[in-house]
Scaffold this motif. Sequence first.
Motif, mmCIF file in Angstrom:
data_model
loop_
_atom_site.group_PDB
_atom_site.id
_atom_site.type_symbol
_atom_site.label_atom_id
_atom_site.label_comp_id
_atom_site.label_asym_id
_atom_site.label_seq_id
_atom_site.Cartn_x
_atom_site.Cartn_y
_atom_site.Cartn_z
ATOM 1 N N ILE A 1 0.853 -1.182 0.000
ATOM 2 C CA ILE A 1 0.000 0.000 0.000
ATOM 3 C C ILE A 1 0.891 1.235 0.000
ATOM 4 O O ILE A 1 1.788 1.367 0.830
ATOM 5 C CB ILE A 1 -0.932 0.019 1.233
ATOM 6 N N GLU A 2 0.653 2.131 -0.948
ATOM 7 C CA GLU A 2 1.509 3.307 -1.109
ATOM 8 C C GLU A 2 1.540 4.166 0.154
ATOM 9 O O GLU A 2 0.529 4.328 0.840
ATOM 10 C CB GLU A 2 1.040 4.138 -2.300
ATOM 11 N N HIS A 3 2.727 4.702 0.429
ATOM 12 C CA HIS A 3 2.971 5.665 1.501
ATOM 13 C C HIS A 3 2.776 5.073 2.899
ATOM 14 O O HIS A 3 2.559 5.811 3.860
ATOM 15 C CB HIS A 3 2.112 6.922 1.311
ATOM 16 N N GLN A 4 2.882 3.759 2.997
ATOM 17 C CA GLN A 4 2.849 3.085 4.288
ATOM 18 C C GLN A 4 4.254 2.589 4.626
ATOM 19 O O GLN A 4 5.005 2.194 3.734
ATOM 20 C CB GLN A 4 1.874 1.909 4.279
ATOM 21 N N THR A 5 4.603 2.595 5.903
ATOM 22 C CA THR A 5 5.937 2.154 6.308
ATOM 23 C C THR A 5 5.958 0.722 6.839
ATOM 24 O O THR A 5 7.025 0.191 7.136
ATOM 25 C CB THR A 5 6.514 3.096 7.386
ATOM 26 N N GLU A 6 4.787 0.121 6.954
ATOM 27 C CA GLU A 6 4.697 -1.264 7.414
ATOM 28 C C GLU A 6 3.948 -2.100 6.376
ATOM 29 O O GLU A 6 2.963 -1.636 5.792
ATOM 30 C CB GLU A 6 3.942 -1.353 8.749
ATOM 31 N N PRO A 7 4.391 -3.318 6.121
ATOM 32 C CA PRO A 7 3.640 -4.185 5.216
ATOM 33 C C PRO A 7 2.335 -4.625 5.861
ATOM 34 O O PRO A 7 2.229 -4.686 7.087
ATOM 35 C CB PRO A 7 4.582 -5.374 5.008
#
Length: 315
Positions: A221-227
């Motif tokens: 997901i774009e602009h997220q820092t965690e999968p």
Amino acid sequence: MWSEIFFVHLRTMKKLLTLALWAVVTLAQGQTITLTGDILLDRGVRQRVKSIGYDGLFTPEVDSLFAQSDIVVGNLECPATDIRTPAMKQFVFRGDPEALTVLRRHGITHLNLANNHSVDQRRGGLISTVENCRAAGIVPIGAGANMHEAVQPVLLTSAINHQPSNIYLFPTLRLPLENFTYLPDEYSVSQESLDSLCQRIRQLRAKEPNAYIIVSPHWGIEHQTEPYLQQRRQARALIDAGADIIVGHHTHTLQTIEHYKGKPIYYSIGNFIFDQTKPINTRACVVQIRIAPTSVEVETIPVDIRNCVPHLETP
């Protein structure tokens, strides 16, 4: 006359000796594979290039890193084509083909096309990008004349004498394509089910037990820092199938780096040459894999992107 012939012969022997010494060093050191994040050649990058030129996108430190690598793989986040047939989607990119020659000159050897922007100028633009990459001396990966061809593993380097075994890369798009019809018999990017991808990896592992297998998924997901949870499950399934390392991209952020069964998982290494300016988008990394006959070393090299240009962070 004889003196001229002697010196020509001497220079030839010197070149051969240099090549022989280089081959010995290469055999002793193994292979070095470097993977970068997203490369955009449009929008803000296009504007930046008007001031600094395409060569200005590469710092001496990046050039030095690439020069030490046998293979450099980037994710090309746009078609590079003169064809203008924009797809009906929110973000539509197009890079100039002449940029590819500059990328190659600075050390990039392979460009991953298994992403959601390679078809921004429709199938004609995808085909043209493949052709333009080859013309520039770059190997396009993750695309093919049909889906069967597109999903095949890419042989990065072959085993020679006591070199490590064959090194393969699986580029794979794990996202649906916006307004692009899935036609497996037409020109496509690598887009297969997880079960199919895992089966392909298992078959390769059974055939070549000592192969080194890299999987490069375009996901998240774009602009997220965690999968998200599904990514974690997919990553574990890929390693259970036989992958040695996973190096992902798409989110435009640097995401979690973890290990599963001793295998590294880079969910997203972020951008590389890109125009986004928020701190969350300018922090990234490059992954360098050094594969020797008896060992594998994986290094995470932090990157700070300033005004579209990637800078390596030094301790």
